[in-house]
Design a protein around this motif. Sequence first.
Motif, PDB file in Angstrom:
ATOM      1  N   ARG A 210       2.440   2.238  -3.329  1.00  0.00           N
ATOM      2  CA  ARG A 210       1.524   2.963  -4.235  1.00  0.00           C
ATOM      3  C   ARG A 210       1.344   4.402  -3.780  1.00  0.00           C
ATOM      4  O   ARG A 210       1.356   5.334  -4.573  1.00  0.00           O
ATOM      5  CB  ARG A 210       0.151   2.272  -4.255  1.00  0.00           C
ATOM      6  N   VAL A 211       1.153   4.570  -2.457  1.00  0.00           N
ATOM      7  CA  VAL A 211       0.880   5.906  -1.926  1.00  0.00           C
ATOM      8  C   VAL A 211       2.097   6.822  -2.121  1.00  0.00           C
ATOM      9  O   VAL A 211       1.959   7.955  -2.575  1.00  0.00           O
ATOM     10  CB  VAL A 211       0.491   5.806  -0.438  1.00  0.00           C
ATOM     11  N   ARG A 212       3.278   6.286  -1.819  1.00  0.00           N
ATOM     12  CA  ARG A 212       4.477   7.131  -1.929  1.00  0.00           C
ATOM     13  C   ARG A 212       4.780   7.457  -3.387  1.00  0.00           C
ATOM     14  O   ARG A 212       5.205   8.568  -3.700  1.00  0.00           O
ATOM     15  CB  ARG A 212       5.678   6.462  -1.270  1.00  0.00           C
TER      16      ARG A 212
ATOM     17  N   ALA B 297       2.357  10.148  -4.299  1.00  0.00           N
ATOM     18  CA  ALA B 297       2.706  11.411  -3.644  1.00  0.00           C
ATOM     19  C   ALA B 297       3.901  12.046  -4.354  1.00  0.00           C
ATOM     20  O   ALA B 297       3.942  13.256  -4.563  1.00  0.00           O
ATOM     21  CB  ALA B 297       3.023  11.171  -2.172  1.00  0.00           C
TER      22      ALA B 297
ATOM     23  N   ILE C  89       0.837  -1.207   0.000  1.00  0.00           N
ATOM     24  CA  ILE C  89       0.000   0.000   0.000  1.00  0.00           C
ATOM     25  C   ILE C  89       0.871   1.256   0.000  1.00  0.00           C
ATOM     26  O   ILE C  89       0.659   2.187  -0.776  1.00  0.00           O
ATOM     27  CB  ILE C  89      -0.960  -0.012   1.218  1.00  0.00           C
ATOM     28  N   MET C  90       1.908   1.251   0.861  1.00  0.00           N
ATOM     29  CA  MET C  90       2.735   2.455   0.969  1.00  0.00           C
ATOM     30  C   MET C  90       3.531   2.706  -0.306  1.00  0.00           C
ATOM     31  O   MET C  90       3.805   3.852  -0.655  1.00  0.00           O
ATOM     32  CB  MET C  90       3.669   2.363   2.182  1.00  0.00           C
TER      33      MET C  90
END
Lengths: 170, 232
Positions: B79-81, B84, B76-77
């Motif tokens: 994808r998020v990073r 961002a 998940i992180m």
Amino acid sequence: MERVRLRDADAFEALYDGYHRLVYGVAMRVLADPGAAEDVTQAVFLKVWSSPALFQGGSFGAWIARVARNRAVDLARSRSSHGESQLDETLVVEEDLEDTALANIDGERVRKALARLPVEQREPIELGFFGGATQDQIARQTGLPLGTVKTRIRTGLRRLRNALEDALTV
Amino acid sequence: MTGHEERFDSVAAYALGALPPAEAAAIKEHLQTCALCREEYAYLRPAVTAVAYSAEACTDAGSGAVAVSPLLKSRIMKRVRSEAASREAARRIWPAYALAAACVAIAIVTGLTDLSLNRQNDAQRQTIADLAAPDARRHFFAGGEVVTHGGRIYIAMRNLPALPAGRVFQAWTLARGATRVAPSSTFAPGSGGVAVVALPEAATNIAAVAVSVEPYGGSSQPTTKPIAVVRI
């Protein structure tokens, strides 16, 4: 959550750390399938990241728990009707009343409080929440009159609320 | 049993999420006007949240309880990073080509030349604030992006080719639920093949935006294959 709205990945990570066990745990309880529970957890958190405005205030834990439950129940229903998994992009967000926050709450404490409920009250509550059953379906499954199911759900929830009174912050 | 009593009776099941959609909608509506039922709902909701917490997983796989894989977080992180980072990159690129161009391009593309200088300046300030807003939504496509912010909608394109004589670029919008696109602004790129177009439509009603090359003055339906189609 304000920082998540501004697309701050560190703030999102903190949110994930704080709530992923709740989201995954609920999804796992509904679906009894680690892979599907992970899919739901991922979908819920990525949705929070992409559309933080869906959360409109109140208790974040209460909100995300409900979102996870609804998403997992939808997936369970679509699996049983189509025999395949299906995760659409819609999120059911029905809450528009602010929820009272639960402070100092943890899974262990609630499990104990729930375990102290008489089984005839605990069962319809769990069938409704984790099983995604409507009160009519619960009545049919348990062979009880609908009125009895309604009363038991209500009495059980009131008892649980009373048992956790000191954990509530308004 | 009166209507109210019947509904009061179902508030607990509503709080639990154990009503079929039609009945849930009826209770939800009733809660708006009935203080007694609202009080009951507010009293029971934390108990339902507590039921959810009873399923909370633990982090220690060795405890025998339900545990969450740490791989899920890294997935998940990642994808998020990455998202961002691309947003951050987009923010950094914006001033370089679009914000500077916006001041010039807006006057060209939205036909503001007949407005007073003050109103032009207001429009430019609004555009620049929208394009640079951290919470603006950016929908990228090859050669540019569609930006929505505060209900306003912009197309920003770079590296646009020079147009043949008598031709313009024309934006198209597809309203939600519509089956045909509607004509929107026509425009020509400014210096360096950059165009920033503030569309007159409200972003909230738009499901997609497209751009095609059309005869000067614009068309009522696209006459060439769109060079960009962006779902919002």
